[in-house]
Design a protein around this motif. Sequence first.
Motif, PDB file in Angstrom:
ATOM      1  N   LYS A  84      63.553  14.581   3.924  1.00  0.00           N
ATOM      2  CA  LYS A  84      63.061  13.242   4.210  1.00  0.00           C
ATOM      3  C   LYS A  84      63.867  12.179   3.478  1.00  0.00           C
ATOM      4  CE  LYS A  84      59.284  11.872   2.262  1.00  0.00           C
ATOM      5  NZ  LYS A  84      59.897  10.880   1.339  1.00  0.00           N
ATOM      6  N   THR A  85      63.727  10.948   3.934  1.00  0.00           N
ATOM      7  CA  THR A  85      64.397   9.820   3.304  1.00  0.00           C
ATOM      8  C   THR A  85      63.373   8.959   2.565  1.00  0.00           C
ATOM      9  OG1 THR A  85      64.191   8.640   5.424  1.00  0.00           O
ATOM     10  CG2 THR A  85      66.280   9.728   4.945  1.00  0.00           C
ATOM     11  N   ARG A  86      63.867   8.083   1.700  1.00  0.00           N
ATOM     12  CA  ARG A  86      62.993   7.206   0.940  1.00  0.00           C
ATOM     13  C   ARG A  86      62.372   6.147   1.849  1.00  0.00           C
ATOM     14  NH1 ARG A  86      67.411   5.496  -3.376  1.00  0.00           N
ATOM     15  NH2 ARG A  86      68.595   5.561  -1.414  1.00  0.00           N
ATOM     16  N   HIS A  87      61.118   5.784   1.552  1.00  0.00           N
ATOM     17  CA  HIS A  87      60.393   4.823   2.373  1.00  0.00           C
ATOM     18  C   HIS A  87      59.986   3.604   1.555  1.00  0.00           C
ATOM     19  CE1 HIS A  87      59.246   8.488   5.017  1.00  0.00           C
ATOM     20  NE2 HIS A  87      60.327   7.899   5.465  1.00  0.00           N
ATOM     21  N   ASP A 141      54.774   5.657  -3.399  1.00  0.00           N
ATOM     22  CA  ASP A 141      55.158   4.246  -3.378  1.00  0.00           C
ATOM     23  C   ASP A 141      54.599   3.504  -2.167  1.00  0.00           C
ATOM     24  OD1 ASP A 141      56.555   4.599  -5.714  1.00  0.00           O
ATOM     25  OD2 ASP A 141      58.492   4.895  -4.723  1.00  0.00           O
ATOM     26  N   VAL A 142      54.222   4.232  -1.104  1.00  0.00           N
ATOM     27  CA  VAL A 142      53.839   3.551   0.136  1.00  0.00           C
ATOM     28  C   VAL A 142      52.479   3.969   0.680  1.00  0.00           C
ATOM     29  CG1 VAL A 142      56.238   3.179   0.825  1.00  0.00           C
ATOM     30  CG2 VAL A 142      55.059   5.271   1.555  1.00  0.00           C
ATOM     31  N   ILE A 143      52.016   5.173   0.367  1.00  0.00           N
ATOM     32  CA  ILE A 143      50.853   5.722   1.060  1.00  0.00           C
ATOM     33  C   ILE A 143      49.586   4.909   0.797  1.00  0.00           C
ATOM     34  CG2 ILE A 143      50.281   7.351  -0.792  1.00  0.00           C
ATOM     35  CD1 ILE A 143      49.980   7.926   3.032  1.00  0.00           C
ATOM     36  N   VAL A 151      43.662  10.782  13.014  1.00  0.00           N
ATOM     37  CA  VAL A 151      44.993  10.267  12.687  1.00  0.00           C
ATOM     38  C   VAL A 151      45.625  11.185  11.641  1.00  0.00           C
ATOM     39  CG1 VAL A 151      46.312   8.275  11.891  1.00  0.00           C
ATOM     40  CG2 VAL A 151      44.168   7.940  13.148  1.00  0.00           C
ATOM     41  N   PHE A 152      46.787  11.754  11.966  1.00  0.00           N
ATOM     42  CA  PHE A 152      47.490  12.668  11.065  1.00  0.00           C
ATOM     43  C   PHE A 152      48.611  11.910  10.345  1.00  0.00           C
ATOM     44  CE2 PHE A 152      46.629  16.980  13.380  1.00  0.00           C
ATOM     45  CZ  PHE A 152      45.269  16.799  13.171  1.00  0.00           C
ATOM     46  N   VAL A 153      48.602  11.970   9.005  1.00  0.00           N
ATOM     47  CA  VAL A 153      49.648  11.330   8.200  1.00  0.00           C
ATOM     48  C   VAL A 153      50.179  12.344   7.197  1.00  0.00           C
ATOM     49  CG1 VAL A 153      50.245   9.422   6.669  1.00  0.00           C
ATOM     50  CG2 VAL A 153      48.480   9.099   8.430  1.00  0.00           C
ATOM     51  N   PRO A 154      51.299  12.999   7.471  1.00  0.00           N
ATOM     52  CA  PRO A 154      51.891  13.912   6.487  1.00  0.00           C
ATOM     53  C   PRO A 154      52.555  13.127   5.369  1.00  0.00           C
ATOM     54  CG  PRO A 154      53.289  13.758   8.428  1.00  0.00           C
ATOM     55  CD  PRO A 154      52.063  12.937   8.725  1.00  0.00           C
ATOM     56  N   ALA A 155      52.403  13.595   4.132  1.00  0.00           N
ATOM     57  CA  ALA A 155      52.914  12.819   2.997  1.00  0.00           C
ATOM     58  C   ALA A 155      53.500  13.739   1.935  1.00  0.00           C
ATOM     59  CB  ALA A 155      51.789  11.973   2.398  1.00  0.00           C
ATOM     60  N   ALA A 198      53.844   7.807   6.631  1.00  0.00           N
ATOM     61  CA  ALA A 198      53.241   7.184   5.455  1.00  0.00           C
ATOM     62  C   ALA A 198      53.700   5.757   5.217  1.00  0.00           C
ATOM     63  CB  ALA A 198      53.557   8.027   4.212  1.00  0.00           C
ATOM     64  N   GLU A 199      54.727   5.278   5.906  1.00  0.00           N
ATOM     65  CA  GLU A 199      55.224   3.918   5.706  1.00  0.00           C
ATOM     66  C   GLU A 199      54.913   2.997   6.877  1.00  0.00           C
ATOM     67  OE1 GLU A 199      58.612   6.041   7.835  1.00  0.00           O
ATOM     68  OE2 GLU A 199      56.982   6.491   6.451  1.00  0.00           O
ATOM     69  N   ASP A 200      54.126   3.452   7.848  1.00  0.00           N
ATOM     70  CA  ASP A 200      53.905   2.678   9.072  1.00  0.00           C
ATOM     71  C   ASP A 200      52.955   1.507   8.865  1.00  0.00           C
ATOM     72  OD1 ASP A 200      55.516   4.461  10.322  1.00  0.00           O
ATOM     73  OD2 ASP A 200      53.932   5.532  11.384  1.00  0.00           O
ATOM     74  N   VAL A 201      53.248   0.423   9.544  1.00  0.00           N
ATOM     75  CA  VAL A 201      52.347  -0.717   9.651  1.00  0.00           C
ATOM     76  C   VAL A 201      51.727  -0.650  11.041  1.00  0.00           C
ATOM     77  CG1 VAL A 201      52.105  -3.228   9.580  1.00  0.00           C
ATOM     78  CG2 VAL A 201      53.801  -2.099   8.131  1.00  0.00           C
ATOM     79  N   VAL A 202      50.436  -0.389  11.114  1.00  0.00           N
ATOM     80  CA  VAL A 202      49.772  -0.177  12.400  1.00  0.00           C
ATOM     81  C   VAL A 202      49.319  -1.508  12.984  1.00  0.00           C
ATOM     82  CG1 VAL A 202      49.003   2.104  11.655  1.00  0.00           C
ATOM     83  CG2 VAL A 202      47.468   0.137  11.394  1.00  0.00           C
ATOM     84  N   HIS A 203      48.998  -1.484  14.280  1.00  0.00           N
ATOM     85  CA  HIS A 203      48.501  -2.674  14.975  1.00  0.00           C
ATOM     86  C   HIS A 203      46.983  -2.573  15.101  1.00  0.00           C
ATOM     87  CE1 HIS A 203      47.738  -5.597  18.170  1.00  0.00           C
ATOM     88  NE2 HIS A 203      48.910  -6.127  17.881  1.00  0.00           N
TER      89      HIS A 203
END
Length: 477
Positions: free
Chosen positions: A463-466, A94-96, A85-89, A182-187
Amino acid sequence: MDRMPSLGGHFIDLTHALLAIATRAQHEVMLFAAIGLTIGGLDELAIDIAYIVRSIWRRLAVYSRHDVMTTATLPLPQRPGRMAVFVPAWHEADVIGAMLWTALQKWGEGTYRIFVGTYPNDSETMAQVAALAKHDPRIVIIVNTRDGPTTKADCLNVLWAAMLREEVAEGADFKAIVLHDAEDVVHPDELRLLDRMIDRFDLVQIPVVPLRSQQSQWVSGHYGDEFAESHGKYLVVREALGAAVPSAGVGCAIRRDALAALAEHQGSRPFDAQSLTEDYELGLRLSERGCRGVFVRMNDAKGQPVCSRGHFPETLTDAVRQKARWTVGISLSGWDRLGWYGGPVERWMRLRDRAAALSALVLFAAYLGGVGWAAIWLIQLWGGPSAAPVPPLLARLLAFTSLLMAWRLAVRAWFVGRAYGWRQALLSIPRTLVANLIAILAARRALGAYIRLLRGAPLIWDKTRHRFPDAAPGEAH
Protein backbone atom coordinates in the motif's frame (compact mmCIF):
# COMPACT_ATOMS: atom_id res chain seq x y z
CA MET A 1 53.31 12.60 -43.24
CA ASP A 2 51.43 10.71 -45.96
CA ARG A 3 49.42 8.87 -43.29
CA MET A 4 47.70 11.97 -41.84
CA PRO A 5 45.20 12.51 -44.70
CA SER A 6 44.53 8.80 -44.74
CA LEU A 7 43.80 8.74 -41.01
CA GLY A 8 41.57 11.81 -41.37
CA GLY A 9 39.71 10.15 -44.20
CA HIS A 10 39.20 6.97 -42.18
CA PHE A 11 37.90 9.01 -39.24
CA ILE A 12 35.38 10.79 -41.46
CA ASP A 13 34.30 7.47 -42.98
CA LEU A 14 33.89 5.98 -39.51
CA THR A 15 31.84 9.01 -38.40
CA HIS A 16 29.59 8.65 -41.45
CA ALA A 17 29.16 4.92 -40.79
CA LEU A 18 28.33 5.40 -37.08
CA LEU A 19 25.86 8.18 -37.89
CA ALA A 20 24.22 6.02 -40.53
CA ILE A 21 23.84 3.15 -38.04
CA ALA A 22 22.49 5.52 -35.35
CA THR A 23 20.05 7.08 -37.83
CA ARG A 24 18.82 3.69 -38.99
CA ALA A 25 18.34 2.56 -35.38
CA GLN A 26 16.52 5.79 -34.56
CA HIS A 27 14.21 5.30 -37.54
CA GLU A 28 13.42 1.73 -36.50
CA VAL A 29 12.65 2.78 -32.94
CA MET A 30 10.43 5.61 -34.16
CA LEU A 31 8.66 3.28 -36.60
CA PHE A 32 7.83 0.88 -33.76
CA ALA A 33 6.61 3.79 -31.63
CA ALA A 34 4.61 5.33 -34.47
CA ILE A 35 2.82 2.06 -35.25
CA GLY A 36 2.02 1.54 -31.57
CA LEU A 37 0.83 5.13 -31.12
CA THR A 38 -1.31 4.85 -34.25
CA ILE A 39 -3.03 1.69 -33.00
CA GLY A 40 -3.53 3.15 -29.54
CA GLY A 41 -4.71 6.48 -30.93
CA LEU A 42 -7.29 4.83 -33.21
CA ASP A 43 -8.47 2.71 -30.28
CA GLU A 44 -9.01 5.83 -28.17
CA LEU A 45 -10.66 7.58 -31.10
CA ALA A 46 -13.18 4.74 -31.34
CA ILE A 47 -14.05 5.27 -27.65
CA ASP A 48 -14.38 9.02 -28.26
CA ILE A 49 -16.75 8.47 -31.18
CA ALA A 50 -18.86 6.03 -29.14
CA TYR A 51 -19.07 8.58 -26.33
CA ILE A 52 -20.07 11.41 -28.69
CA VAL A 53 -22.73 9.27 -30.40
CA ARG A 54 -24.13 8.17 -27.02
CA SER A 55 -24.21 11.75 -25.72
CA ILE A 56 -26.03 13.03 -28.80
CA TRP A 57 -28.54 10.16 -28.68
CA ARG A 58 -29.31 10.70 -25.00
CA ARG A 59 -29.71 14.45 -25.51
CA LEU A 60 -32.14 13.94 -28.40
CA ALA A 61 -33.99 10.80 -27.32
CA VAL A 62 -33.94 10.96 -23.51
CA TYR A 63 -33.35 14.45 -22.14
CA SER A 64 -35.66 16.03 -24.69
CA ARG A 65 -38.53 14.24 -22.92
CA HIS A 66 -37.25 13.86 -19.36
CA ASP A 67 -35.40 16.11 -16.95
CA VAL A 68 -31.95 15.02 -15.83
CA MET A 69 -32.41 13.13 -12.57
CA THR A 70 -30.65 14.27 -9.42
CA THR A 71 -30.64 12.80 -5.93
CA ALA A 72 -33.31 15.37 -5.08
CA THR A 73 -35.70 13.73 -7.58
CA LEU A 74 -34.43 10.18 -7.10
CA PRO A 75 -37.28 7.77 -6.21
CA LEU A 76 -37.12 5.96 -2.88
CA PRO A 77 -35.68 2.42 -2.88
CA GLN A 78 -38.23 -0.24 -3.74
CA ARG A 79 -36.87 -2.49 -0.99
CA PRO A 80 -34.93 -0.37 1.54
CA GLY A 81 -32.26 -2.38 3.30
CA ARG A 82 -29.20 -2.21 5.50
CA MET A 83 -25.84 -1.41 3.99
CA ALA A 84 -22.59 -2.97 5.19
CA VAL A 85 -19.66 -0.64 4.49
CA PHE A 86 -16.28 -2.42 4.35
CA VAL A 87 -13.15 -0.37 5.15
CA PRO A 88 -9.87 -2.34 5.24
CA ALA A 89 -7.19 -0.55 7.25
CA TRP A 90 -3.49 -1.30 7.63
CA HIS A 91 -1.32 1.48 9.10
CA GLU A 92 -4.08 4.07 8.60
CA ALA A 93 -3.92 5.83 12.00
CA ASP A 94 -3.30 9.19 10.28
CA VAL A 95 -6.58 9.11 8.32
CA ILE A 96 -9.02 6.48 9.60
CA GLY A 97 -10.40 8.53 12.51
CA ALA A 98 -11.17 11.57 10.34
CA MET A 99 -12.59 9.39 7.57
CA LEU A 100 -14.98 7.53 9.87
CA TRP A 101 -16.08 10.68 11.71
CA THR A 102 -16.74 12.41 8.39
CA ALA A 103 -18.73 9.45 7.06
CA LEU A 104 -20.90 9.36 10.19
CA GLN A 105 -21.58 13.08 9.95
CA LYS A 106 -22.41 13.01 6.25
CA TRP A 107 -24.54 9.86 6.29
CA GLY A 108 -26.19 10.62 9.62
CA GLU A 109 -28.63 8.21 11.17
CA GLY A 110 -29.45 5.30 8.91
CA THR A 111 -29.55 1.58 8.45
CA TYR A 112 -25.87 0.98 7.84
CA ARG A 113 -22.86 -0.44 9.62
CA ILE A 114 -19.22 0.39 8.92
CA PHE A 115 -17.01 -2.68 9.35
CA VAL A 116 -13.37 -1.67 9.74
CA GLY A 117 -10.71 -4.34 9.32
CA THR A 118 -7.59 -3.91 11.47
CA TYR A 119 -4.56 -6.00 12.50
CA PRO A 120 -3.24 -7.01 15.93
CA ASN A 121 0.21 -5.57 15.12
CA ASP A 122 -1.22 -2.16 14.19
CA SER A 123 -2.26 -0.81 17.58
CA GLU A 124 -2.42 2.84 16.48
CA THR A 125 -5.06 2.17 13.83
CA MET A 126 -6.97 -0.10 16.22
CA ALA A 127 -7.01 2.64 18.86
CA GLN A 128 -8.41 5.21 16.43
CA VAL A 129 -11.22 2.92 15.32
CA ALA A 130 -11.98 1.59 18.83
CA ALA A 131 -12.36 5.14 20.18
CA LEU A 132 -15.19 5.81 17.73
CA ALA A 133 -16.73 2.34 17.91
CA LYS A 134 -16.98 2.64 21.71
CA HIS A 135 -19.50 5.47 21.40
CA ASP A 136 -21.20 4.67 18.08
CA PRO A 137 -22.69 1.23 17.30
CA ARG A 138 -22.64 2.04 13.58
CA ILE A 139 -18.89 1.32 13.61
CA VAL A 140 -17.75 -2.26 14.08
CA ILE A 141 -14.05 -2.91 14.61
CA ILE A 142 -12.79 -6.27 13.35
CA VAL A 143 -9.31 -7.51 14.20
CA ASN A 144 -7.65 -9.98 11.86
CA THR A 145 -6.45 -13.21 13.42
CA ARG A 146 -3.13 -12.77 11.60
CA ASP A 147 -0.57 -10.01 11.78
CA GLY A 148 -0.48 -7.57 8.89
CA PRO A 149 0.09 -6.94 6.22
CA THR A 150 -1.77 -9.75 4.52
CA THR A 151 -3.57 -8.55 1.39
CA LYS A 152 -6.44 -6.13 0.99
CA ALA A 153 -8.59 -9.00 -0.32
CA ASP A 154 -7.79 -11.07 2.77
CA CYS A 155 -8.85 -8.17 4.99
CA LEU A 156 -12.11 -7.82 3.05
CA ASN A 157 -12.79 -11.54 3.46
CA VAL A 158 -12.37 -11.17 7.23
CA LEU A 159 -14.93 -8.36 7.15
CA TRP A 160 -17.29 -10.54 5.08
CA ALA A 161 -17.10 -13.30 7.68
CA ALA A 162 -17.76 -10.77 10.48
CA MET A 163 -20.78 -9.43 8.60
CA LEU A 164 -22.20 -12.96 8.26
CA ARG A 165 -21.84 -13.47 12.00
CA GLU A 166 -23.69 -10.24 12.69
CA GLU A 167 -26.49 -11.27 10.34
CA VAL A 168 -26.94 -14.50 12.27
CA ALA A 169 -26.89 -12.66 15.61
CA GLU A 170 -29.46 -10.09 14.51
CA GLY A 171 -31.57 -12.39 12.34
CA ALA A 172 -31.52 -10.05 9.35
CA ASP A 173 -29.39 -9.89 6.20
CA PHE A 174 -27.72 -6.82 4.78
CA LYS A 175 -28.91 -5.65 1.38
CA ALA A 176 -25.54 -4.76 -0.10
CA ILE A 177 -21.86 -4.33 0.65
CA VAL A 178 -20.27 -0.94 -0.01
CA LEU A 179 -16.49 -0.69 -0.49
CA HIS A 180 -14.40 2.26 0.69
CA ASP A 181 -10.78 3.00 1.58
CA ALA A 182 -9.53 4.58 4.78
CA GLU A 183 -8.80 7.96 3.14
CA ASP A 184 -12.09 8.44 1.27
CA VAL A 185 -14.32 11.48 1.58
CA VAL A 186 -17.86 10.18 1.08
CA HIS A 187 -20.89 12.03 -0.29
CA PRO A 188 -23.99 12.54 1.90
CA ASP A 189 -26.30 11.07 -0.77
CA GLU A 190 -24.11 8.09 -1.64
CA LEU A 191 -25.84 5.39 0.40
CA ARG A 192 -29.30 6.53 -0.69
CA LEU A 193 -28.26 6.45 -4.34
CA LEU A 194 -26.63 3.03 -3.99
CA ASP A 195 -29.63 1.69 -2.08
CA ARG A 196 -31.94 2.74 -4.93
CA MET A 197 -29.75 1.48 -7.77
CA ILE A 198 -28.95 -1.86 -6.14
CA ASP A 199 -32.66 -2.70 -6.56
CA ARG A 200 -31.99 -3.06 -10.30
CA PHE A 201 -28.32 -4.01 -10.54
CA ASP A 202 -25.90 -6.40 -8.86
CA LEU A 203 -22.98 -3.95 -8.85
CA VAL A 204 -23.19 -0.16 -8.74
CA GLN A 205 -20.12 2.04 -9.20
CA ILE A 206 -20.14 5.82 -8.70
CA PRO A 207 -17.32 8.07 -9.97
CA VAL A 208 -14.01 8.49 -8.18
CA VAL A 209 -12.80 12.10 -8.14
CA PRO A 210 -9.24 12.64 -6.85
CA LEU A 211 -8.77 15.70 -4.66
CA ARG A 212 -6.34 18.31 -5.94
CA SER A 213 -3.20 18.62 -3.83
CA GLN A 214 -1.43 21.97 -3.54
CA GLN A 215 1.68 20.09 -2.44
CA SER A 216 1.73 17.92 -5.56
CA GLN A 217 0.23 19.65 -8.58
CA TRP A 218 2.09 17.37 -11.00
CA VAL A 219 2.31 13.87 -9.53
CA SER A 220 -0.97 13.83 -7.61
CA GLY A 221 -2.54 16.07 -10.24
CA HIS A 222 -2.13 13.52 -13.02
CA TYR A 223 -4.51 11.16 -11.18
CA GLY A 224 -7.24 13.79 -11.45
CA ASP A 225 -6.58 14.08 -15.18
CA GLU A 226 -6.79 10.33 -15.71
CA PHE A 227 -9.88 9.75 -13.58
CA ALA A 228 -11.67 12.75 -15.10
CA GLU A 229 -11.41 11.09 -18.51
CA SER A 230 -11.72 7.48 -17.38
CA HIS A 231 -14.79 7.97 -15.17
CA GLY A 232 -16.18 10.72 -17.36
CA LYS A 233 -15.96 8.82 -20.64
CA TYR A 234 -14.44 5.35 -20.64
CA LEU A 235 -16.62 3.67 -18.01
CA VAL A 236 -19.66 5.41 -19.50
CA VAL A 237 -18.89 3.89 -22.92
CA ARG A 238 -17.95 0.55 -21.43
CA GLU A 239 -21.31 0.18 -19.74
CA ALA A 240 -23.22 1.53 -22.77
CA LEU A 241 -21.62 -1.10 -25.01
CA GLY A 242 -22.63 -3.89 -22.63
CA ALA A 243 -19.18 -4.78 -21.29
CA ALA A 244 -18.52 -5.66 -17.66
CA VAL A 245 -18.22 -2.71 -15.25
CA PRO A 246 -15.13 -3.19 -13.07
CA SER A 247 -15.22 -2.08 -9.46
CA ALA A 248 -12.92 0.77 -8.52
CA GLY A 249 -12.73 -0.55 -4.97
CA VAL A 250 -14.30 2.61 -3.53
CA GLY A 251 -17.76 4.09 -4.01
CA CYS A 252 -18.96 0.67 -5.10
CA ALA A 253 -21.93 -1.41 -3.91
CA ILE A 254 -22.48 -5.13 -4.52
CA ARG A 255 -25.70 -6.99 -3.82
CA ARG A 256 -25.30 -9.25 -0.84
CA ASP A 257 -26.77 -12.31 -2.59
CA ALA A 258 -24.55 -11.79 -5.67
CA LEU A 259 -21.45 -11.64 -3.49
CA ALA A 260 -22.62 -14.68 -1.53
CA ALA A 261 -23.07 -16.66 -4.75
CA LEU A 262 -19.53 -15.72 -5.80
CA ALA A 263 -18.21 -16.76 -2.38
CA GLU A 264 -19.71 -20.24 -2.77
CA HIS A 265 -17.40 -20.87 -5.73
CA GLN A 266 -14.32 -19.45 -4.00
CA GLY A 267 -14.16 -21.33 -0.73
CA SER A 268 -16.54 -18.96 1.11
CA ARG A 269 -14.26 -16.04 0.26
CA PRO A 270 -15.80 -13.56 -2.21
CA PHE A 271 -12.56 -11.58 -2.58
CA ASP A 272 -9.62 -13.40 -4.14
CA ALA A 273 -6.66 -13.10 -1.76
CA GLN A 274 -4.31 -14.15 -4.57
CA SER A 275 -5.07 -10.98 -6.53
CA LEU A 276 -3.41 -7.57 -6.27
CA THR A 277 -6.48 -5.94 -7.87
CA GLU A 278 -9.35 -7.85 -6.27
CA ASP A 279 -11.73 -4.91 -6.78
CA TYR A 280 -11.21 -4.83 -10.55
CA GLU A 281 -11.53 -8.60 -10.85
CA LEU A 282 -14.69 -8.60 -8.74
CA GLY A 283 -16.69 -6.70 -11.36
CA LEU A 284 -15.54 -8.98 -14.18
CA ARG A 285 -16.16 -12.20 -12.26
CA LEU A 286 -19.67 -11.08 -11.34
CA SER A 287 -20.34 -10.31 -15.00
CA GLU A 288 -19.14 -13.77 -16.00
CA ARG A 289 -21.81 -15.18 -13.68
CA GLY A 290 -24.53 -13.20 -15.41
CA CYS A 291 -24.72 -10.33 -12.91
CA ARG A 292 -25.41 -6.80 -14.13
CA GLY A 293 -23.23 -3.84 -13.30
CA VAL A 294 -23.87 -0.13 -13.82
CA PHE A 295 -21.80 3.03 -13.64
CA VAL A 296 -23.90 5.89 -12.24
CA ARG A 297 -23.10 9.57 -12.72
CA MET A 298 -25.64 11.70 -10.87
CA ASN A 299 -25.56 15.14 -9.27
CA ASP A 300 -27.05 16.17 -5.97
CA ALA A 301 -29.54 19.00 -5.45
CA LYS A 302 -26.68 21.55 -5.54
CA GLY A 303 -25.36 20.28 -8.87
CA GLN A 304 -22.33 18.54 -7.34
CA PRO A 305 -21.52 14.98 -8.41
CA VAL A 306 -22.26 12.10 -6.06
CA CYS A 307 -18.82 10.54 -5.96
CA SER A 308 -16.02 9.24 -3.78
CA ARG A 309 -13.21 11.75 -3.27
CA GLY A 310 -9.76 11.32 -1.80
CA HIS A 311 -6.11 12.25 -2.02
CA PHE A 312 -3.95 10.10 -4.28
CA PRO A 313 -0.17 9.56 -3.98
CA GLU A 314 1.76 12.82 -3.93
CA THR A 315 5.32 11.61 -4.55
CA LEU A 316 6.86 9.97 -7.58
CA THR A 317 7.88 6.92 -5.56
CA ASP A 318 4.40 6.30 -4.18
CA ALA A 319 2.75 6.88 -7.54
CA VAL A 320 5.08 4.40 -9.24
CA ARG A 321 4.40 1.80 -6.54
CA GLN A 322 0.64 2.18 -6.87
CA LYS A 323 0.63 2.15 -10.67
CA ALA A 324 2.97 -0.86 -10.66
CA ARG A 325 0.50 -2.77 -8.45
CA TRP A 326 -2.33 -1.92 -10.84
CA THR A 327 -0.21 -2.97 -13.82
CA VAL A 328 0.69 -6.33 -12.27
CA GLY A 329 -2.88 -7.10 -11.25
CA ILE A 330 -4.70 -5.92 -14.37
CA SER A 331 -2.27 -5.88 -17.27
CA LEU A 332 0.02 -8.84 -16.48
CA SER A 333 -1.79 -11.23 -14.13
CA GLY A 334 -5.12 -10.50 -15.81
CA TRP A 335 -4.14 -12.55 -18.85
CA ASP A 336 -3.82 -15.82 -16.92
CA ARG A 337 -6.25 -15.08 -14.07
CA LEU A 338 -9.30 -13.92 -16.03
CA GLY A 339 -8.68 -15.08 -19.59
CA TRP A 340 -10.70 -13.75 -22.52
CA TYR A 341 -14.29 -14.37 -21.51
CA GLY A 342 -17.21 -12.80 -23.42
CA GLY A 343 -18.03 -11.46 -26.86
CA PRO A 344 -16.09 -9.03 -29.09
CA VAL A 345 -16.87 -5.92 -27.03
CA GLU A 346 -15.92 -7.56 -23.73
CA ARG A 347 -12.67 -8.87 -25.23
CA TRP A 348 -11.93 -5.42 -26.63
CA MET A 349 -12.35 -3.86 -23.19
CA ARG A 350 -10.17 -6.51 -21.55
CA LEU A 351 -7.51 -5.94 -24.19
CA ARG A 352 -7.60 -2.23 -23.41
CA ASP A 353 -7.25 -2.98 -19.70
CA ARG A 354 -4.24 -5.20 -20.31
CA ALA A 355 -2.41 -2.92 -22.72
CA ALA A 356 -0.78 -0.81 -19.99
CA ALA A 357 2.56 -2.62 -20.03
CA LEU A 358 2.78 -2.59 -23.84
CA SER A 359 1.69 1.05 -23.94
CA ALA A 360 4.51 1.93 -21.57
CA LEU A 361 6.98 0.21 -23.90
CA VAL A 362 5.63 2.19 -26.85
CA LEU A 363 5.93 5.43 -24.88
CA PHE A 364 9.51 4.57 -23.90
CA ALA A 365 10.35 3.90 -27.56
CA ALA A 366 8.78 7.22 -28.58
CA TYR A 367 10.82 9.18 -26.04
CA LEU A 368 13.98 7.24 -26.89
CA GLY A 369 13.44 7.95 -30.57
CA GLY A 370 12.87 11.62 -29.79
CA VAL A 371 16.13 11.83 -27.84
CA GLY A 372 17.92 10.09 -30.71
CA TRP A 373 16.50 12.54 -33.22
CA ALA A 374 17.63 15.50 -31.07
CA ALA A 375 21.16 14.05 -30.77
CA ILE A 376 21.46 13.52 -34.53
CA TRP A 377 20.14 17.03 -35.18
CA LEU A 378 22.75 18.53 -32.80
CA ILE A 379 25.53 16.59 -34.53
CA GLN A 380 24.46 18.04 -37.86
CA LEU A 381 24.12 21.51 -36.34
CA TRP A 382 27.72 21.34 -35.13
CA GLY A 383 28.98 20.55 -38.62
CA GLY A 384 28.64 16.80 -38.62
CA PRO A 385 27.78 14.75 -41.71
CA SER A 386 24.20 14.73 -43.00
CA ALA A 387 21.98 11.89 -41.83
CA ALA A 388 19.70 9.79 -43.97
CA PRO A 389 16.28 11.38 -44.55
CA VAL A 390 13.19 10.08 -42.78
CA PRO A 391 11.53 7.30 -44.82
CA PRO A 392 8.19 8.38 -46.40
CA LEU A 393 6.14 5.79 -44.48
CA LEU A 394 7.59 6.88 -41.15
CA ALA A 395 7.05 10.54 -42.02
CA ARG A 396 3.38 9.92 -42.80
CA LEU A 397 2.89 7.88 -39.62
CA LEU A 398 4.53 10.58 -37.51
CA ALA A 399 2.27 13.23 -39.02
CA PHE A 400 -0.81 11.09 -38.39
CA THR A 401 0.16 10.30 -34.79
CA SER A 402 0.76 14.00 -34.19
CA LEU A 403 -2.84 14.69 -35.18
CA LEU A 404 -4.08 11.86 -32.96
CA MET A 405 -1.97 13.18 -30.08
CA ALA A 406 -3.37 16.69 -30.47
CA TRP A 407 -6.90 15.25 -30.41
CA ARG A 408 -6.10 13.17 -27.32
CA LEU A 409 -4.73 16.15 -25.42
CA ALA A 410 -7.77 18.23 -26.38
CA VAL A 411 -10.21 15.52 -25.27
CA ARG A 412 -8.46 15.03 -21.94
CA ALA A 413 -8.32 18.77 -21.34
CA TRP A 414 -12.07 18.99 -22.00
CA PHE A 415 -12.89 16.32 -19.41
CA VAL A 416 -10.45 17.80 -16.90
CA GLY A 417 -11.95 21.22 -17.42
CA ARG A 418 -15.42 19.86 -16.83
CA ALA A 419 -14.29 18.32 -13.52
CA TYR A 420 -11.79 20.90 -12.21
CA GLY A 421 -11.98 24.07 -14.29
CA TRP A 422 -10.07 25.58 -17.19
CA ARG A 423 -6.80 26.20 -15.32
CA GLN A 424 -6.43 22.51 -14.53
CA ALA A 425 -7.48 21.72 -18.11
CA LEU A 426 -4.51 23.70 -19.41
CA LEU A 427 -2.17 22.11 -16.86
CA SER A 428 -3.31 18.64 -17.93
CA ILE A 429 -1.47 19.09 -21.24
CA PRO A 430 2.09 19.35 -19.82
CA ARG A 431 1.10 16.95 -17.01
CA THR A 432 0.83 14.25 -19.68
CA LEU A 433 4.64 14.09 -19.64
CA VAL A 434 4.56 13.30 -15.90
CA ALA A 435 1.87 10.67 -16.44
CA ASN A 436 3.95 9.03 -19.17
CA LEU A 437 7.07 8.99 -17.01
CA ILE A 438 5.16 7.36 -14.14
CA ALA A 439 3.66 4.80 -16.54
CA ILE A 440 7.11 3.85 -17.88
CA LEU A 441 8.68 3.53 -14.43
CA ALA A 442 5.64 1.61 -13.12
CA ALA A 443 5.78 -0.85 -16.01
CA ARG A 444 9.45 -1.54 -15.28
CA ARG A 445 8.70 -2.14 -11.59
CA ALA A 446 5.62 -4.22 -12.43
CA LEU A 447 7.56 -6.55 -14.71
CA GLY A 448 10.04 -7.32 -11.94
CA ALA A 449 7.22 -7.87 -9.43
CA TYR A 450 5.37 -10.15 -11.83
CA ILE A 451 8.45 -12.27 -12.43
CA ARG A 452 8.89 -12.63 -8.66
CA LEU A 453 5.25 -13.72 -8.33
CA LEU A 454 5.76 -16.34 -11.03
CA ARG A 455 8.70 -17.64 -8.99
CA GLY A 456 6.46 -18.05 -5.93
CA ALA A 457 7.02 -14.82 -4.02
CA PRO A 458 4.22 -14.19 -1.46
CA LEU A 459 1.60 -11.52 -2.03
CA ILE A 460 1.67 -8.62 0.45
CA TRP A 461 -0.34 -5.43 0.83
CA ASP A 462 2.02 -3.05 -0.99
CA LYS A 463 0.00 0.00 0.00
CA THR A 464 0.90 3.66 -0.34
CA ARG A 465 0.73 6.46 2.21
CA HIS A 466 -2.62 8.24 2.57
CA ARG A 467 -3.69 11.74 3.58
CA PHE A 468 -7.08 13.09 4.57
CA PRO A 469 -8.09 16.60 3.41
CA ASP A 470 -6.90 19.47 5.56
CA ALA A 471 -10.14 21.36 4.96
CA ALA A 472 -13.22 20.74 7.01
CA PRO A 473 -14.99 17.60 5.85
CA GLY A 474 -17.96 19.47 4.46
CA GLU A 475 -15.65 21.79 2.51
CA ALA A 476 -13.46 19.16 0.82
CA HIS A 477 -14.09 19.01 -2.90
